[in-house]
Motif scaffolding. Structure first.
Motif, mmCIF file in Angstrom:
data_model
loop_
_atom_site.group_PDB
_atom_site.id
_atom_site.type_symbol
_atom_site.label_atom_id
_atom_site.label_comp_id
_atom_site.label_asym_id
_atom_site.label_seq_id
_atom_site.Cartn_x
_atom_site.Cartn_y
_atom_site.Cartn_z
ATOM 1 N N LYS A 135 -53.419 83.196 24.299
ATOM 2 C CA LYS A 135 -52.447 83.668 23.473
ATOM 3 C C LYS A 135 -52.553 84.978 23.576
ATOM 4 O O LYS A 135 -53.718 85.890 23.909
ATOM 5 N N ASN A 136 -51.764 86.390 24.247
ATOM 6 C CA ASN A 136 -51.954 87.626 24.371
ATOM 7 C C ASN A 136 -51.863 87.487 25.642
ATOM 8 O O ASN A 136 -52.754 89.049 25.765
ATOM 9 N N LYS A 137 -52.580 86.757 26.327
ATOM 10 C CA LYS A 137 -52.825 87.157 27.562
ATOM 11 C C LYS A 137 -51.668 86.889 29.015
ATOM 12 O O LYS A 137 -50.687 86.540 28.999
ATOM 13 N N LYS A 138 -51.447 87.209 30.022
ATOM 14 C CA LYS A 138 -51.385 87.354 31.073
ATOM 15 C C LYS A 138 -51.683 86.193 32.211
ATOM 16 O O LYS A 138 -52.841 86.546 32.165
ATOM 17 N N LEU A 139 -50.893 85.364 32.805
ATOM 18 C CA LEU A 139 -51.753 84.084 33.348
ATOM 19 C C LEU A 139 -51.255 83.668 34.249
ATOM 20 O O LEU A 139 -50.230 84.644 35.005
ATOM 21 N N VAL A 140 -52.547 83.816 35.068
ATOM 22 C CA VAL A 140 -52.673 83.625 36.565
ATOM 23 C C VAL A 140 -52.978 82.685 36.732
ATOM 24 O O VAL A 140 -54.256 81.589 36.308
ATOM 25 N N PHE A 141 -52.370 81.353 37.305
ATOM 26 C CA PHE A 141 -52.043 79.662 37.633
ATOM 27 C C PHE A 141 -52.927 79.296 39.124
ATOM 28 O O PHE A 141 -51.888 79.772 39.487
ATOM 29 N N LEU A 142 -53.483 78.536 39.179
ATOM 30 C CA LEU A 142 -54.046 77.588 40.544
ATOM 31 C C LEU A 142 -54.063 76.395 40.112
ATOM 32 O O LEU A 142 -55.207 76.335 39.502
ATOM 33 N N SER A 143 -53.171 75.804 40.973
ATOM 34 C CA SER A 143 -53.726 74.362 40.347
ATOM 35 C C SER A 143 -54.300 73.515 42.190
ATOM 36 O O SER A 143 -53.466 74.134 43.415
ATOM 37 N N VAL A 144 -55.099 72.928 42.693
ATOM 38 C CA VAL A 144 -56.180 72.757 43.792
ATOM 39 C C VAL A 144 -56.620 71.042 43.440
ATOM 40 O O VAL A 144 -56.607 70.990 44.665
ATOM 41 N N GLY A 145 -55.990 70.353 42.213
ATOM 42 C CA GLY A 145 -56.249 68.784 42.387
ATOM 43 C C GLY A 145 -58.156 69.000 42.560
ATOM 44 O O GLY A 145 -58.781 68.983 42.271
ATOM 45 N N CYS A 146 -57.722 67.173 44.000
ATOM 46 C CA CYS A 146 -59.319 66.822 44.227
ATOM 47 C C CYS A 146 -59.802 67.775 45.351
ATOM 48 O O CYS A 146 -60.430 67.569 45.686
ATOM 49 N N SER A 147 -58.900 69.184 45.488
ATOM 50 C CA SER A 147 -59.509 69.166 47.119
ATOM 51 C C SER A 147 -59.515 71.000 46.528
ATOM 52 O O SER A 147 -59.294 72.083 46.878
ATOM 53 N N ALA A 148 -60.505 71.108 45.997
ATOM 54 C CA ALA A 148 -61.319 72.341 45.546
ATOM 55 C C ALA A 148 -61.081 73.932 46.516
ATOM 56 O O ALA A 148 -60.883 74.471 46.432
ATOM 57 N N GLU A 149 -62.225 73.197 47.190
ATOM 58 C CA GLU A 149 -63.166 74.257 48.297
ATOM 59 C C GLU A 149 -61.840 74.410 49.362
ATOM 60 O O GLU A 149 -61.519 75.666 49.555
ATOM 61 N N ARG A 150 -60.950 73.428 49.605
ATOM 62 C CA ARG A 150 -59.840 73.860 50.631
ATOM 63 C C ARG A 150 -58.432 73.955 49.671
ATOM 64 O O ARG A 150 -58.274 75.435 50.768
ATOM 65 N N PHE A 195 -56.969 83.588 34.323
ATOM 66 C CA PHE A 195 -57.356 82.749 34.930
ATOM 67 C C PHE A 195 -57.681 81.197 34.756
ATOM 68 O O PHE A 195 -58.579 80.810 33.693
ATOM 69 N N VAL A 196 -56.237 80.404 35.222
ATOM 70 C CA VAL A 196 -56.114 78.802 35.072
ATOM 71 C C VAL A 196 -56.300 78.236 36.114
ATOM 72 O O VAL A 196 -55.059 78.271 37.562
ATOM 73 N N LEU A 197 -56.446 77.580 35.928
ATOM 74 C CA LEU A 197 -58.088 76.456 36.877
ATOM 75 C C LEU A 197 -57.046 74.774 36.897
ATOM 76 O O LEU A 197 -57.858 74.581 35.941
ATOM 77 N N SER A 219 -46.802 80.940 33.453
ATOM 78 C CA SER A 219 -47.369 82.309 34.080
ATOM 79 C C SER A 219 -46.607 83.320 34.519
ATOM 80 O O SER A 219 -45.441 83.867 34.589
ATOM 81 N N ASP A 220 -47.996 84.414 35.166
ATOM 82 C CA ASP A 220 -47.123 85.918 34.929
ATOM 83 C C ASP A 220 -47.380 85.831 36.871
ATOM 84 O O ASP A 220 -46.537 86.384 37.275
ATOM 85 N N ILE A 221 -48.039 84.855 37.083
ATOM 86 C CA ILE A 221 -47.934 85.148 38.696
ATOM 87 C C ILE A 221 -48.509 83.882 39.158
ATOM 88 O O ILE A 221 -50.015 83.008 38.494
ATOM 89 N N VAL A 222 -48.636 82.674 40.254
ATOM 90 C CA VAL A 222 -49.264 81.748 40.738
ATOM 91 C C VAL A 222 -49.341 82.273 42.152
ATOM 92 O O VAL A 222 -49.236 82.403 42.979
#
Length: 445
Positions: A258-273, A293-295, A330-333
């Protein structure tokens, strides 16, 4: 005078000798019945100079049965398989696992035994893991040769199909998606050895393709393969899925939104890469902003016990519907990956008209470059990523809307129906060329 009985010698049986015997027996079991196979292979689909409707296509992917670990390649196989079946072809996916065979959206899934996921080089010193992998490959290869598939596809990473390309008894295609050095590590002797095996498997394949011209050029150079041997076919998107996904009220489900600007990243099972650590560090630099920040990731081991910043929401791996909801809201991906041969998620974000920040290692080619709502990081580091996010969301960087014409062209290029059609034409060409003097294929491309 009675002859003396010969002295009995004690036979010592070593474990490695038993393994050699078992492996030799299994491989010989592959070779012995195969001599007439190549001559008869074409009769399953091709008869009397005419093309029957469907091909018998087999995909090989050891991680396909692991829903949370199959990654982008597994998703590509799943979407492509369904479309191929819809177009009248018979599709089988060979994977790891104990249960089966079973059907998944009209695609036949055949598990060939348990195989642990690769996690570290030390795993290759584990006899249990090696035996699992060996017996999986042997069972898979024997099944392929007995099933008379018209085309078999495997990825370059892991050389699952090395016996298939060694014996060359059925048309085999290698999909260049990401080799061991790119996905795991480029340091040490082990990656170099594995890369040599992967290069051998790629070179011995009847057909080679990948999803970007940039990765085709990289592999052509690294593996000393003529660039013209590598076909470029983009991955596809189920356009109906991205148009008709069910809306979810994320603010009701997640109070932190709520009331946030969303920054999204999806890494699945490859977090480091895929840059999860850089993403988290960038979040710590923007704590004074009203950003969330949504991960999305399979686990948070990459944090190594470090505290999670207050402006970070960590989610498990999302199903496709929820994934599209998060991109849409999201506001930015962002995509701070250290390596991608191709990123279908980038194109999905484009179709949803989102502002995106990508790493310099994600290839954008052709129509992709006409998208005006993206920026490219000069380097993968927390500060440049944080600056790019802040400048974009705060409005310091203009983000024009994508034109309708561009969206139409993007859909035309990445529609799974078109991609499946082009892929089948490529399969037919490989089947035609691979027969040589032993099998005169009736396919006409």
């Amino acid at each position: 005078m009675q002859a003396e009985a010969p002295e009995k010698k004690l036979t010592v049986i070593r474990v490695k000798d038993v393994l050699k015997f078992l492996c030799a027996g299994q491989i010989l079991g592959l070779i012995d019945p195969l001599k007439p196979r190549m001559r008869n292979r074409c009769t399953t689909v091709l008869q009397c100079g005419s093309v029957l409707h469907g091909m018998r296509i087999c995909f090989i992917n050891v991680l396909y049965s692991h829903q949370d670990e199959r990654g982008g390649l597994g998703s590509h196989i799943a979407d492509l398989s369904v479309e191929l079946v819809r177009s009248g072809h018979q599709v089988t996916v060979i994977t790891s696992g104990k249960e089966g065979p079973y059907r998944e959206r009209h695609v036949t899934i055949i598990p060939m035994g348990s195989v642990a996921k690769y996690s570290s080089p030390w795993q290759l010193l584990n006899p249990r893991y090696l035996l699992q992998r060996l017996f999986y490959m042997v069972r898979m290869t024997r099944h392929v040769f007995r099933a008379h598939y018209d085309i078999v596809e495997a990825a370059d990473g892991g050389f699952e199909h090395i016996v298939l390309v060694l014996l060359r008894r059925c048309p085999t295609v290698t999909k260049l998606h990401g080799n061991f050095r790119s996905i795991y590590s480029s340091k040490g002797l082990l990656p170099k050895l594995i890369e040599r095996l992967e290069a051998f498997a790629v070179r011995r394949s009847h057909g080679i393709y990948t999803s970007s011209q940039a990765y085709a050029q990289t592999i052509a150079y690294d593996y000393n393969i003529p660039l013209e041997r590598i076909k470029v076919i983009s991955q596809g998107i189920d356009i109906s899925g991205i148009r008709n996904f069910s809306k979810i009220d994320l603010q009701q489900r997640y109070v932190a939104v709520k009331n946030k600007k969303l920054v999204f990243l999806s890494v699945g099972c490859s977090a480091e890469r895929k840059g999860a650590s850089v993403f988290v560090e960038a979040a710590t630099m923007l704590l004074n902003k009203d950003f969330l920040f949504v991960l999305s990731c399979s686990n948070t081991d990459f944090l190594n016990g470090a505290p999670v910043p207050a402006n970070l929401l960590v989610l498990p791996i999302l199903d496709r519907n929820e994934f599209y909801n998060w991109i849409s809201e999201s506001d930015i991906v962002v995509f701070p990956s250290y390596f991608e041969s191709f990123s279908i998620a980038v194109r999905e974000a484009m179709l949803l008209n989102k502002m995106i920040v990508v790493s310099p290692y994600i290839p954008l080619e052709g129509i992709d470059r006409e998208y005006h709502r993206y920026s490219v990081l000069q380097e993968i580091a927390a500060l440049p990523l944080a600056n790019a996010i802040a400048e974009t969301i705060d409005g310091h960087k203009p983000c024009p809307e994508a034109e309708h014409t561009f969206h139409r062209q993007l859909i035309d290029k990445y529609d799974i129906r078109r991609v499946a059609k082009v892929t089948v034409e490529f399969y037919k060409m490989v089947a035609l060329q691979s027969g040589g003097n032993e099998c005169r294929s009736s396919y006409r491309v």
